[in-house]
Design a protein around this motif. Sequence first.
Motif, PDB file in Angstrom:
ATOM      1  N   PRO A   1       0.832  -1.210   0.000  1.00  0.00           N
ATOM      2  CA  PRO A   1       0.000   0.000   0.000  1.00  0.00           C
ATOM      3  C   PRO A   1       0.864   1.257   0.000  1.00  0.00           C
ATOM      4  O   PRO A   1       1.942   1.292   0.603  1.00  0.00           O
ATOM      5  N   ALA A   2       0.382   2.275  -0.687  1.00  0.00           N
ATOM      6  CA  ALA A   2       1.129   3.537  -0.762  1.00  0.00           C
ATOM      7  C   ALA A   2       1.074   4.231   0.594  1.00  0.00           C
ATOM      8  O   ALA A   2       0.004   4.440   1.173  1.00  0.00           O
ATOM      9  N   ALA A   3       2.242   4.578   1.120  1.00  0.00           N
ATOM     10  CA  ALA A   3       2.318   5.211   2.443  1.00  0.00           C
ATOM     11  C   ALA A   3       2.458   6.730   2.274  1.00  0.00           C
ATOM     12  O   ALA A   3       3.501   7.306   2.561  1.00  0.00           O
ATOM     13  N   GLU A   4       1.405   7.348   1.783  1.00  0.00           N
ATOM     14  CA  GLU A   4       1.428   8.789   1.595  1.00  0.00           C
ATOM     15  C   GLU A   4       0.766   9.474   2.780  1.00  0.00           C
ATOM     16  O   GLU A   4      -0.300   9.071   3.226  1.00  0.00           O
ATOM     17  N   ILE A   5       1.408  10.532   3.256  1.00  0.00           N
ATOM     18  CA  ILE A   5       0.851  11.321   4.347  1.00  0.00           C
ATOM     19  C   ILE A   5       0.325  12.619   3.743  1.00  0.00           C
ATOM     20  O   ILE A   5       1.054  13.331   3.050  1.00  0.00           O
ATOM     21  N   VAL A   6      -0.937  12.908   4.014  1.00  0.00           N
ATOM     22  CA  VAL A   6      -1.553  14.120   3.477  1.00  0.00           C
ATOM     23  C   VAL A   6      -1.391  15.231   4.508  1.00  0.00           C
ATOM     24  O   VAL A   6      -1.877  15.117   5.641  1.00  0.00           O
ATOM     25  N   MET A   7      -0.695  16.279   4.118  1.00  0.00           N
ATOM     26  CA  MET A   7      -0.497  17.430   5.011  1.00  0.00           C
ATOM     27  C   MET A   7      -1.700  18.361   4.900  1.00  0.00           C
ATOM     28  O   MET A   7      -2.229  18.566   3.815  1.00  0.00           O
ATOM     29  N   GLU A   8      -2.095  18.930   6.028  1.00  0.00           N
ATOM     30  CA  GLU A   8      -3.267  19.779   6.063  1.00  0.00           C
ATOM     31  C   GLU A   8      -2.944  21.020   6.885  1.00  0.00           C
ATOM     32  O   GLU A   8      -2.156  20.969   7.835  1.00  0.00           O
ATOM     33  N   GLU A   9      -3.555  22.139   6.500  1.00  0.00           N
ATOM     34  CA  GLU A   9      -3.354  23.387   7.243  1.00  0.00           C
ATOM     35  C   GLU A   9      -4.075  23.295   8.584  1.00  0.00           C
ATOM     36  O   GLU A   9      -5.204  22.798   8.667  1.00  0.00           O
ATOM     37  N   VAL A  10      -3.420  23.771   9.647  1.00  0.00           N
ATOM     38  CA  VAL A  10      -4.023  23.771  10.977  1.00  0.00           C
ATOM     39  C   VAL A  10      -4.859  25.041  11.108  1.00  0.00           C
ATOM     40  O   VAL A  10      -4.344  26.158  11.010  1.00  0.00           O
ATOM     41  N   THR A  11      -6.169  24.860  11.330  1.00  0.00           N
ATOM     42  CA  THR A  11      -7.078  26.007  11.435  1.00  0.00           C
ATOM     43  C   THR A  11      -7.255  26.397  12.896  1.00  0.00           C
ATOM     44  O   THR A  11      -6.882  25.659  13.817  1.00  0.00           O
ATOM     45  N   ASP A  12      -7.836  27.583  13.105  1.00  0.00           N
ATOM     46  CA  ASP A  12      -8.118  28.052  14.462  1.00  0.00           C
ATOM     47  C   ASP A  12      -9.109  27.128  15.159  1.00  0.00           C
ATOM     48  O   ASP A  12      -9.017  26.904  16.367  1.00  0.00           O
ATOM     49  N   GLU A  13     -10.055  26.583  14.396  1.00  0.00           N
ATOM     50  CA  GLU A  13     -11.049  25.667  14.964  1.00  0.00           C
ATOM     51  C   GLU A  13     -10.369  24.409  15.518  1.00  0.00           C
ATOM     52  O   GLU A  13     -10.724  23.927  16.586  1.00  0.00           O
ATOM     53  N   MET A  14      -9.354  23.915  14.813  1.00  0.00           N
ATOM     54  CA  MET A  14      -8.604  22.749  15.288  1.00  0.00           C
ATOM     55  C   MET A  14      -7.831  23.069  16.556  1.00  0.00           C
ATOM     56  O   MET A  14      -7.731  22.236  17.456  1.00  0.00           O
ATOM     57  N   LYS A  15      -7.271  24.270  16.620  1.00  0.00           N
ATOM     58  CA  LYS A  15      -6.494  24.666  17.797  1.00  0.00           C
ATOM     59  C   LYS A  15      -7.376  24.809  19.032  1.00  0.00           C
ATOM     60  O   LYS A  15      -6.965  24.483  20.143  1.00  0.00           O
ATOM     61  N   GLU A  16      -8.603  25.289  18.828  1.00  0.00           N
ATOM     62  CA  GLU A  16      -9.510  25.506  19.955  1.00  0.00           C
ATOM     63  C   GLU A  16     -10.189  24.226  20.427  1.00  0.00           C
ATOM     64  O   GLU A  16     -10.690  24.176  21.551  1.00  0.00           O
ATOM     65  N   PHE A  17     -10.241  23.205  19.612  1.00  0.00           N
ATOM     66  CA  PHE A  17     -10.909  21.953  19.961  1.00  0.00           C
ATOM     67  C   PHE A  17     -10.132  21.222  21.045  1.00  0.00           C
ATOM     68  O   PHE A  17      -8.940  20.961  20.918  1.00  0.00           O
ATOM     69  N   LYS A  18     -10.795  20.888  22.149  1.00  0.00           N
ATOM     70  CA  LYS A  18     -10.185  20.173  23.267  1.00  0.00           C
ATOM     71  C   LYS A  18     -10.664  18.718  23.221  1.00  0.00           C
ATOM     72  O   LYS A  18     -11.770  18.397  23.658  1.00  0.00           O
ATOM     73  N   ALA A  19      -9.850  17.852  22.689  1.00  0.00           N
ATOM     74  CA  ALA A  19     -10.233  16.457  22.487  1.00  0.00           C
ATOM     75  C   ALA A  19     -10.446  15.732  23.812  1.00  0.00           C
ATOM     76  O   ALA A  19     -11.429  15.011  23.984  1.00  0.00           O
ATOM     77  N   PHE A  20      -9.539  15.925  24.758  1.00  0.00           N
ATOM     78  CA  PHE A  20      -9.649  15.208  26.028  1.00  0.00           C
ATOM     79  C   PHE A  20     -10.920  15.614  26.770  1.00  0.00           C
ATOM     80  O   PHE A  20     -11.638  14.761  27.306  1.00  0.00           O
ATOM     81  N   THR A  21     -11.202  16.912  26.788  1.00  0.00           N
ATOM     82  CA  THR A  21     -12.399  17.393  27.479  1.00  0.00           C
ATOM     83  C   THR A  21     -13.655  16.830  26.820  1.00  0.00           C
ATOM     84  O   THR A  21     -14.593  16.406  27.512  1.00  0.00           O
TER      85      THR A  21
ATOM     86  N   ARG B   1     -13.972  13.207  27.814  1.00  0.00           N
ATOM     87  CA  ARG B   1     -14.306  13.076  29.224  1.00  0.00           C
ATOM     88  C   ARG B   1     -15.788  13.367  29.454  1.00  0.00           C
ATOM     89  O   ARG B   1     -16.481  12.634  30.178  1.00  0.00           O
ATOM     90  N   VAL B   2     -16.301  14.421  28.818  1.00  0.00           N
ATOM     91  CA  VAL B   2     -17.715  14.786  28.964  1.00  0.00           C
ATOM     92  C   VAL B   2     -18.600  13.687  28.376  1.00  0.00           C
ATOM     93  O   VAL B   2     -19.618  13.311  28.976  1.00  0.00           O
ATOM     94  N   ALA B   3     -18.227  13.158  27.225  1.00  0.00           N
ATOM     95  CA  ALA B   3     -19.015  12.088  26.601  1.00  0.00           C
ATOM     96  C   ALA B   3     -19.040  10.848  27.484  1.00  0.00           C
ATOM     97  O   ALA B   3     -20.090  10.203  27.630  1.00  0.00           O
ATOM     98  N   ARG B   4     -17.893  10.493  28.090  1.00  0.00           N
ATOM     99  CA  ARG B   4     -17.821   9.324  28.964  1.00  0.00           C
ATOM    100  C   ARG B   4     -18.704   9.533  30.199  1.00  0.00           C
ATOM    101  O   ARG B   4     -19.430   8.641  30.629  1.00  0.00           O
ATOM    102  N   GLN B   5     -18.668  10.735  30.752  1.00  0.00           N
ATOM    103  CA  GLN B   5     -19.473  11.049  31.932  1.00  0.00           C
ATOM    104  C   GLN B   5     -20.962  11.012  31.607  1.00  0.00           C
ATOM    105  O   GLN B   5     -21.759  10.521  32.399  1.00  0.00           O
ATOM    106  N   GLU B   6     -21.330  11.518  30.410  1.00  0.00           N
ATOM    107  CA  GLU B   6     -22.746  11.514  30.008  1.00  0.00           C
ATOM    108  C   GLU B   6     -23.275  10.081  29.892  1.00  0.00           C
ATOM    109  O   GLU B   6     -24.397   9.812  30.294  1.00  0.00           O
ATOM    110  N   THR B   7     -22.472   9.184  29.349  1.00  0.00           N
ATOM    111  CA  THR B   7     -22.933   7.792  29.226  1.00  0.00           C
ATOM    112  C   THR B   7     -23.028   7.123  30.592  1.00  0.00           C
ATOM    113  O   THR B   7     -23.909   6.282  30.811  1.00  0.00           O
TER     114      THR B   7
END
Length: 156
Positions: free
Chosen positions: A112-132, A135-141
């Motif tokens: 398989p071709a091992a190509e990595i697609v580079m993408e521009e980092v947007t402000d929305e990506m910087k503001e997104f808190k994945a861990f939070t 954690r909230v989703a786990r607590q809700e369930t």
Amino acid sequence: RPLQKLRPAVRCQTQRYSAKLRLGRGFTIAEIKAAGMTPKYAATVGIVVDHRRSNRSEESLAANVARLTEYKAKLVVFPRKRLNKPKAGDASIEDIKAATQLSGTVLPLAKPAAEIVMEEVTDEMKEFKAFTTMRVARQETRVDGYRKAVENRKKD
């Protein structure tokens, strides 16, 4: 007849290596029948048959049947005796004259071709808190069952 025999594409066994695709021991009888051959005929034209192996997924079955049909399309079957007229399944005289001996692995697996697609980092990506968010989703369930129980008590 090729110098090496055609082998199936199989996945490695354990969870650690199951992402890796490698050549297996032999095709299953179901794969050979789906490709329109008999196991006895397959053994005579350079295809390895493993009667112990079984198919666990439709994807691997379809991939190996495609591998067999590709091999069958490229296969040049010489008549058993040169003087006799060719039988059903034998190659034509032009195909026989144009045939060459294959050396190396028969139908090697494509890496398989091992190509990595580079993408521009947007402000929305910087503001997104994945861990939070996780954690909230786990607590809700976890609290969901308690909330339903309280709601059922209020109804009664």
